[in-house]
Design an enzyme around this catalytic site. Sequence first.
Site, PDB file in Angstrom:
ATOM      1  N   GLU A  60      -1.410   7.610  -6.611  1.00  0.00           N
ATOM      2  CA  GLU A  60      -1.216   6.154  -6.741  1.00  0.00           C
ATOM      3  C   GLU A  60      -2.513   5.408  -6.420  1.00  0.00           C
ATOM      4  O   GLU A  60      -2.503   4.272  -6.027  1.00  0.00           O
ATOM      5  CB  GLU A  60      -0.027   5.726  -5.884  1.00  0.00           C
ATOM      6  CG  GLU A  60      -0.239   5.415  -4.423  1.00  0.00           C
ATOM      7  CD  GLU A  60      -0.780   6.539  -3.553  1.00  0.00           C
ATOM      8  OE1 GLU A  60      -1.184   7.601  -4.070  1.00  0.00           O
ATOM      9  OE2 GLU A  60      -0.837   6.322  -2.339  1.00  0.00           O
ATOM     10  N   ASP A 111      -5.323   1.146  -3.900  1.00  0.00           N
ATOM     11  CA  ASP A 111      -4.178   2.010  -3.573  1.00  0.00           C
ATOM     12  C   ASP A 111      -2.914   1.148  -3.477  1.00  0.00           C
ATOM     13  O   ASP A 111      -2.916   0.092  -2.832  1.00  0.00           O
ATOM     14  CB  ASP A 111      -4.462   2.710  -2.232  1.00  0.00           C
ATOM     15  CG  ASP A 111      -3.399   3.723  -1.889  1.00  0.00           C
ATOM     16  OD1 ASP A 111      -3.616   4.913  -2.149  1.00  0.00           O
ATOM     17  OD2 ASP A 111      -2.335   3.315  -1.359  1.00  0.00           O
ATOM     18  N   ILE A 112      -1.843   1.612  -4.121  1.00  0.00           N
ATOM     19  CA  ILE A 112      -0.588   0.851  -4.077  1.00  0.00           C
ATOM     20  C   ILE A 112       0.033   0.981  -2.685  1.00  0.00           C
ATOM     21  O   ILE A 112       0.109   2.089  -2.137  1.00  0.00           O
ATOM     22  CB  ILE A 112       0.399   1.351  -5.150  1.00  0.00           C
ATOM     23  CG1 ILE A 112      -0.253   1.281  -6.536  1.00  0.00           C
ATOM     24  CG2 ILE A 112       1.688   0.534  -5.116  1.00  0.00           C
ATOM     25  CD1 ILE A 112       0.614   1.820  -7.662  1.00  0.00           C
ATOM     26  N   ASN A 153       8.970   4.896  -4.619  1.00  0.00           N
ATOM     27  CA  ASN A 153       9.536   6.062  -5.299  1.00  0.00           C
ATOM     28  C   ASN A 153      10.892   6.437  -4.703  1.00  0.00           C
ATOM     29  O   ASN A 153      11.846   6.732  -5.437  1.00  0.00           O
ATOM     30  CB  ASN A 153       8.604   7.263  -5.157  1.00  0.00           C
ATOM     31  CG  ASN A 153       7.595   7.345  -6.287  1.00  0.00           C
ATOM     32  OD1 ASN A 153       7.885   6.955  -7.399  1.00  0.00           O
ATOM     33  ND2 ASN A 153       6.410   7.844  -5.974  1.00  0.00           N
ATOM     34  N   ASP A 194       6.714   5.744 -12.025  1.00  0.00           N
ATOM     35  CA  ASP A 194       5.732   5.920 -13.105  1.00  0.00           C
ATOM     36  C   ASP A 194       5.506   4.600 -13.857  1.00  0.00           C
ATOM     37  O   ASP A 194       4.368   4.242 -14.190  1.00  0.00           O
ATOM     38  CB  ASP A 194       6.218   6.990 -14.103  1.00  0.00           C
ATOM     39  CG  ASP A 194       6.076   8.401 -13.522  1.00  0.00           C
ATOM     40  OD1 ASP A 194       5.523   8.530 -12.427  1.00  0.00           O
ATOM     41  OD2 ASP A 194       6.523   9.350 -14.193  1.00  0.00           O
TER      42      ASP A 194
HETATM   43  N1  LIG Z   1       6.138   8.119  -9.567  1.00  0.00           N
HETATM   44  C1  LIG Z   1       4.959   8.663  -9.244  1.00  0.00           C
HETATM   45  N2  LIG Z   1       4.615   8.783  -7.940  1.00  0.00           N
HETATM   46  C2  LIG Z   1       3.437   9.309  -7.624  1.00  0.00           C
HETATM   47  C3  LIG Z   1       2.536   9.744  -8.620  1.00  0.00           C
HETATM   48  N3  LIG Z   1       1.413  10.198  -7.996  1.00  0.00           N
HETATM   49  C4  LIG Z   1       1.610  10.055  -6.649  1.00  0.00           C
HETATM   50  N4  LIG Z   1       2.843   9.512  -6.415  1.00  0.00           N
HETATM   51  C5  LIG Z   1       3.490   9.206  -5.146  1.00  0.00           C
HETATM   52  O1  LIG Z   1       2.759   8.253  -4.430  1.00  0.00           O
HETATM   53  C6  LIG Z   1       3.148   8.312  -3.057  1.00  0.00           C
HETATM   54  C7  LIG Z   1       1.945   8.073  -2.186  1.00  0.00           C
HETATM   55  O2  LIG Z   1       2.438   7.990  -0.869  1.00  0.00           O
HETATM   56  P1  LIG Z   1       1.483   7.848   0.411  1.00  0.00           P
HETATM   57  O3  LIG Z   1       0.144   8.484   0.130  1.00  0.00           O
HETATM   58  O4  LIG Z   1       2.264   8.326   1.595  1.00  0.00           O
HETATM   59  O5  LIG Z   1       1.161   6.336   0.538  1.00  0.00           O
HETATM   60  P2  LIG Z   1       2.065   5.013   0.461  1.00  0.00           P
HETATM   61  O6  LIG Z   1       3.523   5.278   0.551  1.00  0.00           O
HETATM   62  O7  LIG Z   1       1.628   4.291  -0.796  1.00  0.00           O
HETATM   63  O8  LIG Z   1       1.638   4.242   1.730  1.00  0.00           O
HETATM   64  P3  LIG Z   1       0.283   3.458   2.006  1.00  0.00           P
HETATM   65  O9  LIG Z   1      -0.752   3.949   0.993  1.00  0.00           O
HETATM   66  O10 LIG Z   1      -0.119   3.777   3.395  1.00  0.00           O
HETATM   67  O11 LIG Z   1       0.560   2.000   1.782  1.00  0.00           O
HETATM   68  C8  LIG Z   1       3.809   9.690  -2.874  1.00  0.00           C
HETATM   69  O12 LIG Z   1       5.198   9.518  -2.689  1.00  0.00           O
HETATM   70  C9  LIG Z   1       3.552  10.392  -4.188  1.00  0.00           C
HETATM   71  O13 LIG Z   1       4.594  11.258  -4.562  1.00  0.00           O
HETATM   72  C10 LIG Z   1       2.939   9.635  -9.981  1.00  0.00           C
HETATM   73  O14 LIG Z   1       2.228  10.001 -10.936  1.00  0.00           O
HETATM   74  N5  LIG Z   1       4.160   9.096 -10.251  1.00  0.00           N
END
Ligand SMILES: Nc1nc2c(ncn2[C@@H]2O[C@H](COP(=O)(O)OP(=O)(O)OP(=O)(O)O)[C@@H](O)[C@H]2O)c(=O)[nH]1
Length: 314
Positions: free
Chosen positions: A223, A179-180, A187, A196
């Site tokens: 993500e 997980d990122i 974003n 993306d």
């Molecule tokens: N640009 C983009 N963003 C995405 C995509 N799929 C998911 N996201 C974004 O990924 C983010 C995931 O956020 P969170 O689940 O809160 O997790 P996080 O900010 O990575 O925080 P931690 O996982 O706790 O480190 C959200 O803002 C989603 O909108 C995609 O296909 N493209």
Amino acid sequence: MSSPPGQLSERVRILVVDDQAANIVQIRHILGTELETFAATSGEQALDMCLAAPPDLVILDMRMPGIGGLDTCRRLRADVRTQAIPVIFVTAATSPEDEDACWLAGGSDFVLKPINPTTLQNRVRAQLTLKIQADQLRRLAYLDGLTGLPNRRSFDERFGIECRRAFRNKTPLSILLIDIDYFKLYNDHYGHIAGDACLREIGHCLAESILRPGDLVARYGGEEFVGLLSETGHAGALRVAQAILDRVSQAKLGHAASPIGSTVAVSIGVATRIVQQHELVHEACHSLLEQADRQLYRAKQAGRAGAAGIELTT
Ligand SMILES: Nc1nc2c(ncn2[C@@H]2O[C@H](COP(=O)(O)OP(=O)(O)OP(=O)(O)O)[C@@H](O)[C@H]2O)c(=O)[nH]1
């Protein structure tokens, strides 16, 4: 053979199978040089060639010594690696029973001997057009449009297959959930288009770190990515996790909004198990995923940009 514009523009490969060299020469001559053709002189050889490098179409003599055309076709249909290859039978037989046998064996079409060149060309073109369309649909259905990696559906199908294999062979199976970190902040800071591009770059890093032919890396959703490592014990899975952390760190993708550093990082949850005889495969595999998710949570709690893992021995 001239093809309709835009339909057979991809370089297709056709396997011609006949025990008589003269027939192979005739068919290759009819098909011309625009299509790549290669030949096998027995069913056995054809099956080996189809497994080694699946062609887009097989033109198959119905009557051959050895396993024969009908059996060759049946075996192609029975193997997941070759079942999608269309087969056109070439046959001198004209009885309704023989025709039926071609369809029942899984043939896509047949051409009668002596071969009418135009008929063969048209049938080949029709089958290739269908095959190319089916390949495109398969790609759409099984690949993630953004990263080009296998998608969740690919993972689910392969996970089921690998779970059953691990259960049969009593070999360990490892899952990595990746997980990122702080991707929402990424974003928010850089915008979704940059987000993306970041997802694509991380997908690339993962594909470069998970290298064994039997392994799979897929986009699990949002993500989150998943790595499936068959026949891999816990120490090996932790090594792969470390290789991913290193590769992502080397990519130096700027993340100015991250609370933990200046570049994009990932957290990884690792779970490994050998499925035991008394367990239900489905449940054991479900719990493996659940455990990987828990480990991912632990990695996040421990400060992110790292991995946490568990080896399950029940
Ligand atoms: N640009 C983009 N963003 C995405 C995509 N799929 C998911 N996201 C974004 O990924 C983010 C995931 O956020 P969170 O689940 O809160 O997790 P996080 O900010 O990575 O925080 P931690 O996982 O706790 O480190 C959200 O803002 C989603 O909108 C995609 O296909 N493209």
